[in-house]
Design an enzyme around this catalytic site. Structure first.
Site, PDB file in Angstrom:
ATOM      1  N   HIS A 167      -2.127  -5.814  -9.195  1.00 13.64           N
ATOM      2  CA  HIS A 167      -2.551  -6.380 -10.484  1.00 13.64           C
ATOM      3  C   HIS A 167      -3.796  -7.221 -10.254  1.00 13.64           C
ATOM      4  O   HIS A 167      -4.279  -7.324  -9.107  1.00 13.64           O
ATOM      5  CB  HIS A 167      -1.405  -7.191 -11.101  1.00 13.64           C
ATOM      6  CG  HIS A 167      -0.794  -8.188 -10.164  1.00 13.64           C
ATOM      7  ND1 HIS A 167      -1.475  -9.292  -9.699  1.00 13.64           N
ATOM      8  CD2 HIS A 167       0.421  -8.235  -9.565  1.00 13.64           C
ATOM      9  CE1 HIS A 167      -0.711  -9.982  -8.883  1.00 13.64           C
ATOM     10  NE2 HIS A 167       0.456  -9.357  -8.760  1.00 13.64           N
TER      11      HIS A 167
ATOM     12  N   HIS B 146      -4.037  -9.494  -7.173  1.00 17.86           N
ATOM     13  CA  HIS B 146      -4.444  -8.835  -5.926  1.00 17.86           C
ATOM     14  C   HIS B 146      -5.942  -8.518  -5.960  1.00 17.86           C
ATOM     15  O   HIS B 146      -6.658  -8.746  -4.986  1.00 17.86           O
ATOM     16  CB  HIS B 146      -3.694  -7.512  -5.742  1.00 17.86           C
ATOM     17  CG  HIS B 146      -2.207  -7.640  -5.620  1.00 17.86           C
ATOM     18  ND1 HIS B 146      -1.335  -7.211  -6.593  1.00 17.86           N
ATOM     19  CD2 HIS B 146      -1.432  -8.140  -4.625  1.00 17.86           C
ATOM     20  CE1 HIS B 146      -0.095  -7.422  -6.201  1.00 17.86           C
ATOM     21  NE2 HIS B 146      -0.115  -7.995  -5.009  1.00 17.86           N
TER      22      HIS B 146
ATOM     23  N   GLN C 185       4.174 -19.455   1.726  1.00 12.96           N
ATOM     24  CA  GLN C 185       3.801 -18.347   2.612  1.00 12.96           C
ATOM     25  C   GLN C 185       2.454 -18.637   3.278  1.00 12.96           C
ATOM     26  O   GLN C 185       2.271 -18.403   4.474  1.00 12.96           O
ATOM     27  CB  GLN C 185       3.723 -17.050   1.799  1.00 12.96           C
ATOM     28  CG  GLN C 185       3.161 -15.876   2.565  1.00 12.96           C
ATOM     29  CD  GLN C 185       3.294 -14.578   1.799  1.00 12.96           C
ATOM     30  OE1 GLN C 185       4.337 -13.937   1.825  1.00 12.96           O
ATOM     31  NE2 GLN C 185       2.248 -14.182   1.102  1.00 12.96           N
TER      32      GLN C 185
ATOM     33  N   SER D 289       2.371 -11.260 -11.289  1.00  8.43           N
ATOM     34  CA  SER D 289       3.264 -10.882 -10.200  1.00  8.43           C
ATOM     35  C   SER D 289       3.700  -9.437 -10.416  1.00  8.43           C
ATOM     36  O   SER D 289       3.886  -9.005 -11.565  1.00  8.43           O
ATOM     37  CB  SER D 289       4.497 -11.791 -10.215  1.00  8.43           C
ATOM     38  OG  SER D 289       5.530 -11.226  -9.437  1.00  8.43           O
ATOM     39  N   SER D 290       3.871  -8.717  -9.320  1.00  5.13           N
ATOM     40  CA  SER D 290       4.348  -7.329  -9.439  1.00  5.13           C
ATOM     41  C   SER D 290       5.714  -7.310 -10.116  1.00  5.13           C
ATOM     42  O   SER D 290       6.071  -6.361 -10.812  1.00  5.13           O
ATOM     43  CB  SER D 290       4.435  -6.687  -8.059  1.00  5.13           C
ATOM     44  OG  SER D 290       3.203  -6.810  -7.386  1.00  5.13           O
TER      45      SER D 290
END
Ligand code: AMP
Length: 278
Positions: free
Chosen positions: A34, A37, A152, A184-185
């Site tokens: 998306h 990214h 992360q 977000s995916s």
């Protein structure tokens, strides 16, 4: 743009690029690409001669097999997006090949222990395992990560230090929908109503920021306001944390920079979002 599946081929391409003194920027993803990214790709594109993107849904970082199986996979449209963004190589390794050799375990930095580390046992073991493996194959000069996955980023930064890896980590701000929802995916799994409900996460973060700007310095008060907003929206709260943005440790009063991190379920889908109080 070229898609590469065998590890050896990816390794050779990168070795050749390095011999030719080309710089390599790398963006690891799990696909279902998306705008979040794509904005990382655009940033990376500016920073190096070659842009390599990986697409690999890493089973070892999921807690439940259901979440793993339901994770959206759409390689063909992902490849088209990569082509449009002028990515040079898309590495889509085969799961069997990636896990064919038992790797030495990469020790987890302490920033991996709280927050998601507690809520999702084993998650960062899986993240670090795969990112380290991809770094070994690609040997990038720089790698880009989004701040949507704030912890992360901290874990990877510390892992790079601990393992003395020669890669520079760049971060990218959270990309949101015009209404404020962090892209977000996993949003693909939400209905129209779910997408609307998820906006309460962003609203709660905005309220935290406003409360802080008005002079509130007790994390517990800010946390209560966030919980109120999420409950008002009918979301199932997984966690609300207000911690030191560097160490990710709990704090008694807010000293900058402070991370506010939310994890909540909408229609059974776990969404995460965060902001750093400023
Ligand atoms: P994923 O495919 O979810 O593993 O994400 C791949 C990379 O894209 C990670 O570094 C994420 O933090 C980053 N990313 C995903 N969504 C966003 C977003 N909305 N804004 C910024 N970065 C993102």
């Amino acid at each position: 743009m070229k898609q590469i599946i065998p590890i050896l081929e990816m390794r050779e391409v990168c070795q050749k690029a390095r011999q030719e003194n080309k710089t390599i920027a790398f963006v690891p993803t799990m696909g279902a690409l998306h705008e979040g990214h794509l904005s990382l790709f655009r940033e990376a594109r500016k920073k190096a001669d070659l842009l390599i993107v990986s697409i690999f849904v890493n089973p070892t970082q999921f807690n439940g097999s259901e979440d793993y199986l339901k994770y959206p996979r759409q390689v063909e449209s992902d490849l088209k997006k990569c082509r449009d963004e002028k990515v040079d190589f898309v590495f889509t390794p085969d799961k069997k090949e990636i896990f064919s050799k038992k790797e030495k375990e990469i020790p987890l930095p302490t920033v991996a222990l709280p927050l998601e580390g507690q809520l999702r046992p084993g998650h960062f073991v899986g993240v670090v395992l795969i990112v380290h493996k991809l770094f070994q194959i690609i040997q990038p000069h720089i790698a880009l990560f989004g701040l949507k996955d704030f912890q992360q980023v901290r874990v990877i930064e510390e892992m790079v230090k601990l393992q003395k890896l020669n890669v520079k980590i760049w971060t990218h701000p959270i990309v949101r929908s015009p209404e404020g929802l962090a892209l977000s995916s996993r949003n693909q799994r939400l209905s129209h109503a779910g997408l609307k409900q998820a906006l309460h996460i962003h609203k709660a973060l905005q309220e935290a920021q406003t409360l802080f700007e008005k002079g509130e310095s007790f994390p517990s008060k800010i946390k209560n306001r966030i919980i109120q907003e999420l409950e008002h929206g009918g979301l199932k709260i997984d966690s609300v944390d207000i911690v030191d943005a560097q160490t990710l440790e709990k704090i008694k009063t807010i000293q900058l920079p402070t991370l506010v991190a939310i994890a909540a379920f909408v229609e059974g889908v776990r969404l995460i979002d965060n902001c750093v109080l400023k």
